[in-house]
Write an enzyme that holds these catalytic residues in place. Structure first.
Site, PDB file in Angstrom:
ATOM      1  N   ASP A 175       0.972  -1.200   0.145  1.00 52.59           N
ATOM      2  CA  ASP A 175      -0.204  -0.044  -0.195  1.00 52.59           C
ATOM      3  C   ASP A 175       0.880   1.366  -0.044  1.00 52.59           C
ATOM      4  O   ASP A 175       1.869   1.226   0.728  1.00 52.59           O
ATOM      5  CB  ASP A 175      -0.831  -0.168   1.202  1.00 52.59           C
ATOM      6  CG  ASP A 175      -2.332   0.832   1.009  1.00 52.59           C
ATOM      7  OD1 ASP A 175      -2.573   1.217  -0.001  1.00 52.59           O
ATOM      8  OD2 ASP A 175      -2.754   1.109   2.353  1.00 52.59           O
ATOM      9  N   GLY A 176       0.327   2.355  -0.564  1.00 52.72           N
ATOM     10  CA  GLY A 176       0.963   3.504  -0.554  1.00 52.72           C
ATOM     11  C   GLY A 176       1.437   4.080  -1.931  1.00 52.72           C
ATOM     12  O   GLY A 176       2.126   5.284  -1.917  1.00 52.72           O
ATOM     13  N   GLY A 229      -0.068   5.512  -4.460  1.00 55.66           N
ATOM     14  CA  GLY A 229      -0.831   6.911  -4.452  1.00 55.66           C
ATOM     15  C   GLY A 229      -0.272   7.741  -3.988  1.00 55.66           C
ATOM     16  O   GLY A 229       0.361   8.969  -4.541  1.00 55.66           O
ATOM     17  N   TRP A 278       2.814   7.929  -2.750  1.00 54.11           N
ATOM     18  CA  TRP A 278       4.419   8.282  -3.066  1.00 54.11           C
ATOM     19  C   TRP A 278       4.199   8.903  -4.341  1.00 54.11           C
ATOM     20  O   TRP A 278       5.145   9.827  -4.404  1.00 54.11           O
ATOM     21  CB  TRP A 278       4.774   6.691  -3.379  1.00 54.11           C
ATOM     22  CG  TRP A 278       6.200   6.623  -3.829  1.00 54.11           C
ATOM     23  CD1 TRP A 278       7.344   6.638  -3.085  1.00 54.11           C
ATOM     24  CD2 TRP A 278       6.739   6.867  -4.963  1.00 54.11           C
ATOM     25  NE1 TRP A 278       8.481   6.579  -3.557  1.00 54.11           N
ATOM     26  CE2 TRP A 278       8.189   6.739  -4.890  1.00 54.11           C
ATOM     27  CE3 TRP A 278       6.078   7.179  -6.207  1.00 54.11           C
ATOM     28  CZ2 TRP A 278       9.055   6.914  -5.998  1.00 54.11           C
ATOM     29  CZ3 TRP A 278       7.159   7.103  -7.394  1.00 54.11           C
ATOM     30  CH2 TRP A 278       8.566   6.935  -7.054  1.00 54.11           C
ATOM     31  N   SER A 328      -7.777  -5.697  -5.142  1.00 56.94           N
ATOM     32  CA  SER A 328      -8.812  -6.400  -4.271  1.00 56.94           C
ATOM     33  C   SER A 328     -10.237  -6.153  -4.936  1.00 56.94           C
ATOM     34  O   SER A 328     -10.333  -5.330  -5.811  1.00 56.94           O
ATOM     35  CB  SER A 328      -8.765  -5.397  -2.829  1.00 56.94           C
ATOM     36  OG  SER A 328      -9.491  -4.167  -3.000  1.00 56.94           O
ATOM     37  N   ASN A 342     -11.081  -2.867  -5.429  1.00 55.88           N
ATOM     38  CA  ASN A 342     -10.398  -1.504  -6.084  1.00 55.88           C
ATOM     39  C   ASN A 342     -11.056  -1.400  -7.203  1.00 55.88           C
ATOM     40  O   ASN A 342     -10.691  -0.262  -7.844  1.00 55.88           O
ATOM     41  CB  ASN A 342      -9.005  -1.995  -6.260  1.00 55.88           C
ATOM     42  CG  ASN A 342      -7.916  -2.169  -5.131  1.00 55.88           C
ATOM     43  OD1 ASN A 342      -7.181  -2.971  -5.053  1.00 55.88           O
ATOM     44  ND2 ASN A 342      -8.202  -1.075  -4.092  1.00 55.88           N
ATOM     45  N   ARG A 381       1.940  -4.899   6.426  1.00 54.65           N
ATOM     46  CA  ARG A 381       1.070  -3.796   5.517  1.00 54.65           C
ATOM     47  C   ARG A 381       2.110  -2.582   5.717  1.00 54.65           C
ATOM     48  O   ARG A 381       2.576  -2.059   6.794  1.00 54.65           O
ATOM     49  CB  ARG A 381      -0.163  -3.368   6.094  1.00 54.65           C
ATOM     50  CG  ARG A 381      -0.740  -2.472   5.240  1.00 54.65           C
ATOM     51  CD  ARG A 381      -2.331  -2.018   5.673  1.00 54.65           C
ATOM     52  NE  ARG A 381      -2.856  -1.251   4.518  1.00 54.65           N
ATOM     53  CZ  ARG A 381      -4.116  -1.219   4.048  1.00 54.65           C
ATOM     54  NH1 ARG A 381      -4.827  -2.136   4.537  1.00 54.65           N
ATOM     55  NH2 ARG A 381      -4.643  -0.583   3.016  1.00 54.65           N
ATOM     56  N   SER A 429      -8.056  -4.749   5.340  1.00 55.33           N
ATOM     57  CA  SER A 429      -8.664  -4.560   4.113  1.00 55.33           C
ATOM     58  C   SER A 429      -8.903  -5.860   3.257  1.00 55.33           C
ATOM     59  O   SER A 429      -8.847  -5.764   2.183  1.00 55.33           O
ATOM     60  CB  SER A 429      -7.746  -3.772   3.329  1.00 55.33           C
ATOM     61  OG  SER A 429      -7.557  -2.394   3.799  1.00 55.33           O
TER      62      SER A 429
END
Ligand code: IPE
Ligand code: IPE
Ligand code: MG
Length: 262
Positions: free
Chosen positions: A41-42, A44, A46, A86, A89, A209, A217
């Site tokens: 995750d992350g 976007g 970044w 997911s 998503n 995570r 999630s």
């Protein structure tokens, strides 16, 4: 800004080489988690931090995925589940969804030879409906090509949702009950486990995570019911094998009791 003109097909980033063996932490082999799950995750955030579009964050994640696989091999992890897309998503913008589908398909296509060289057995966990046929085709070709590899199983969780997986298992069991093959009031934990997407894969020991979010999630609710959890602050594109090794290093010192007493 539209995502459409990002030409991800030309972005063939070479993987980080396997690191100097002297730098690999010397984990006791039997203490290493057998099955590690990563919620990547992350991407976007970044990208946003750098004034880039979200899809460029996903592109920056590609070499990190392969560095993580390399680090898992070096550490002796046997199963690695990567949360890639997911069932939730699909709520993202159509252009981001399109990008993620095409990018997943292309990564598997471009990297299958490398994974095969590394002894990776490619696996998939997820639901077929809605997932692009071209993604399923690439996954099936990669799974077929690598089916005899034994170094590590890497499970791409694409169109994966834990609730969907359990509902799909329940539907299969209900079908067997309707056919009279089992008694509907005799559903056991073992029967549910046998109807998951990959019933041969053991429970998840450690879930990592990234990006400082403290939730799972809808990732592996059954398999990770007793997993140790590691929440790390780094955004996924800033991660790599060192983050995995740090989490494994912490895991090794956890006291796993499984409800019993020491
Ligand atoms: C994870 O990064 C990748 C996927 C979910 C496909 P995100 O895209 O969720 O990045 P953030 O959470 O918005 O920063
Ligand atoms: C989880 O990340 C899904 C994947 C990493 C593929 P999300 O960014 O989609 O999860 P939420 O929205 O923060 O729960
Ligand atoms: Mg996210």
């Amino acid at each position: 800004m539209s995502f459409e003109h990002v030409d991800y097909t030309s972005l063939d980033i070479p993987p980080a080489p396997f690191s100097d063996p002297s730098r690999i932490p010397d984990f006791p082999r039997d203490a290493v988690p057998r099955h590690v799950g990563v919620i990547m995750d992350g991407n976007g955030r970044w990208a946003k931090q750098r004034g880039l579009v979200r899809t460029q964050g996903h592109q920056a994640a590609e070499p990190v995925v392969f560095d993580t696989i390399a680090g898992a091999i070096e550490a002796g992890v046997r199963y690695l589940s990567l949360y890639t897309f997911s069932t939730e998503n699909w709520k993202r913008s159509p252009s981001e969804v399109r990008f993620l589908m095409g990018f997943s398909r292309d990564i598997i296509h471009r990297r299958v030879a490398q994974m095969d060289d590394w002894g990776v057995r490619v696996r998939w966990a997820g639901r077929r409906p809605r997932l692009w046929k071209s993604v399923i085709d690439e996954l099936e070709m990669a799974m077929d090509r690598t089916r005899d590899n034994k170094v590590i199983d890497v499970v791409f969780c694409i169109n994966y949702g834990g609730r969907a997986e359990l509902a799909d298992a329940a539907a299969q069991i209900a079908r067997q009950a309707a056919q009279g093959r089992i008694k509907g009031d005799r559903v056991t934990e073992r029967m549910i486990a046998e109807h998951l997407y990959n019933p041969d894969i053991p429970d998840c020991d450690l879930v990592i995570r990234t990006s400082g979010e403290y939730r799972t999630s809808n990732f592996l609710p059954w398999q990770a019911a007793y997993a140790e959890l590691a929440f790390v602050p780094e955004l996924f594109p800033d991660c790599g094998r060192e983050v995995l090794w740090r989490a494994i290093g912490d895991y090794i010192h956890r006291d796993r009791r499984f409800g019993g007493v020491q």
